[in-house]
Write a protein that holds these residues in place. Structure first.
Motif, PDB file in Angstrom:
ATOM      1  N   SER A  50       0.845  -1.200   0.000  1.00 61.47           N
ATOM      2  CA  SER A  50       0.000   0.000   0.000  1.00 61.47           C
ATOM      3  C   SER A  50       0.874   1.241   0.000  1.00 61.47           C
ATOM      4  O   SER A  50       2.017   1.223   0.466  1.00 61.47           O
ATOM      5  CB  SER A  50      -0.920   0.023   1.221  1.00 61.47           C
ATOM      6  N   LYS A  51       0.339   2.315  -0.540  1.00 61.08           N
ATOM      7  CA  LYS A  51       1.035   3.596  -0.593  1.00 61.08           C
ATOM      8  C   LYS A  51       0.003   4.701  -0.489  1.00 61.08           C
ATOM      9  O   LYS A  51      -0.992   4.698  -1.226  1.00 61.08           O
ATOM     10  CB  LYS A  51       1.822   3.711  -1.906  1.00 61.08           C
ATOM     11  N   LEU A  54      -3.531   3.559  -0.384  1.00 60.64           N
ATOM     12  CA  LEU A  54      -4.106   2.907  -1.558  1.00 60.64           C
ATOM     13  C   LEU A  54      -3.304   1.663  -1.912  1.00 60.64           C
ATOM     14  O   LEU A  54      -2.087   1.615  -1.715  1.00 60.64           O
ATOM     15  CB  LEU A  54      -4.087   3.864  -2.760  1.00 60.64           C
ATOM     16  N   LEU A  55      -3.968   0.643  -2.453  1.00 60.67           N
ATOM     17  CA  LEU A  55      -3.256  -0.519  -2.971  1.00 60.67           C
ATOM     18  C   LEU A  55      -2.356  -0.077  -4.110  1.00 60.67           C
ATOM     19  O   LEU A  55      -2.768   0.700  -4.972  1.00 60.67           O
ATOM     20  CB  LEU A  55      -4.243  -1.576  -3.474  1.00 60.67           C
ATOM     21  N   ASP A  56      -1.134  -0.580  -4.120  1.00 59.45           N
ATOM     22  CA  ASP A  56      -0.169  -0.171  -5.140  1.00 59.45           C
ATOM     23  C   ASP A  56       0.038  -1.315  -6.140  1.00 59.45           C
ATOM     24  O   ASP A  56       0.824  -2.225  -5.908  1.00 59.45           O
ATOM     25  CB  ASP A  56       1.159   0.213  -4.481  1.00 59.45           C
ATOM     26  N   TYR A 194      -5.584   8.191  -8.262  1.00 60.11           N
ATOM     27  CA  TYR A 194      -4.641   7.061  -8.267  1.00 60.11           C
ATOM     28  C   TYR A 194      -3.431   7.322  -9.163  1.00 60.11           C
ATOM     29  O   TYR A 194      -2.303   6.983  -8.809  1.00 60.11           O
ATOM     30  CB  TYR A 194      -5.374   5.793  -8.710  1.00 60.11           C
TER      31      TYR A 194
END
Length: 264
Positions: A50-51, A54-56, A194
């Motif tokens: 995650s970053k 948010l899922l990366d 995103y």
């Protein structure tokens, strides 16, 4: 060439730079060609980092690099699509083809003539008159020349390396027009912001060394490209139209295949 059944062509660049579109066009022009997608080696969603909350999906840690190298080794040895790879990427839409039918037909004719007896490409690739020739695999992916892929041994398995350029503005526009992506778990749609928070910063970090002063919207560093064996449309600027890119790629691959066969 060494004893093998296929040549592998890498096409890399930022997300939405046209990699998959180009891969599909090349598949239609060069006989005996099939596509492998870096995206087919995503780890399960539960294993993604995650970053910024948010899922990366756009980092090297999201890709099973050892499994991808295993697939590439299989292709070189057997000349077939790896039976242990379940491709999801071909289920994703890329929209209308941006290259004219006339340009595609002209490229097909050029390659067909190049493969004829007495021409530089004769007997290199598999076709109707040369069933024992090499097949071509096109691997498209957003991280193929990143430090993590280098450490994982991916670039040495690529016989030709193409790199596509795109501006942040154009990449963002293209990505935000997509409905989403088929995944192992179902379907992924980019959350708001995103691209700005994940996609573009990751691209910059992974590819800065290919550009002078690390500016991914500036000039490519030709010395670094030469050291890595990467071919790009140097000096053409960003956001080159796909028809021009397609014609360049066809010529670049014929040249590279001739080099490999010792005909240049």
């Amino acid at each position: 060439m060494e004893d093998r059944k296929a040549v592998i062509v890498g096409i890399s660049g930022a997300s939405s730079s046209g990699k998959t579109t180009l891969a599909r066009l090349l598949r239609d022009v060069f006989p005996g060609t099939f596509i492998l997608h870096e995206d087919d080696f995503y780890r399960p969603e539960t294993e993604l980092p995650s970053k910024d909350g948010l899922l990366d999906w756009d980092c090297a840690e999201a890709i099973d690099i050892p499994e991808m190298t295993r697939a590439l080794s299989h292709i070189r040895t057997h000349g077939t699509f790896p039976p242990f790879v379940d491709s999801k990427e071909d289920q994703n839409s890329i929209g209308a083809c941006p290259v004219s039918d006339a340009a595609i037909a002209a490229a097909k004719s050029k390659v067909a003539a190049w493969l004829q007896p007495g021409s530089p490409g004769h007997s290199i690739l598999q076709d109707a008159s040369n069933p024992s020739g090499l097949r071509m695999c096109v691997l498209d992916g957003f991280l193929l020349y990143s430090p993590e892929m280098v450490a994982g041994g991916v670039p040495p398995l690529l016989d030709a390396k193409l790199f596509l350029l795109v501006s942040q503005e154009r990449a963002t526009q293209r990505r935000e027009r997509r409905d989403g992506y088929v995944t192992l778990e179902g379907f992924w749609t980019d959350p708001p912001g995103y691209v700005d928070k994940i996609v573009w910063p990751n691209y910059v970090e992974a590819h800065a060394r290919l550009f002078r002063d690390g500016d991914v919207e500036g000039d490519l560093d030709e010395d670094v490209l030469g050291e890595m064996g990467i071919r790009a449309q140097v000096g053409k600027g960003l956001d080159v139209d796909m028809e021009t890119t397609f014609n360049w790629a066809v010529d670049a691959l014929m040249e590279r295949l001739e080099e490999m066969a010792g005909r240049r």
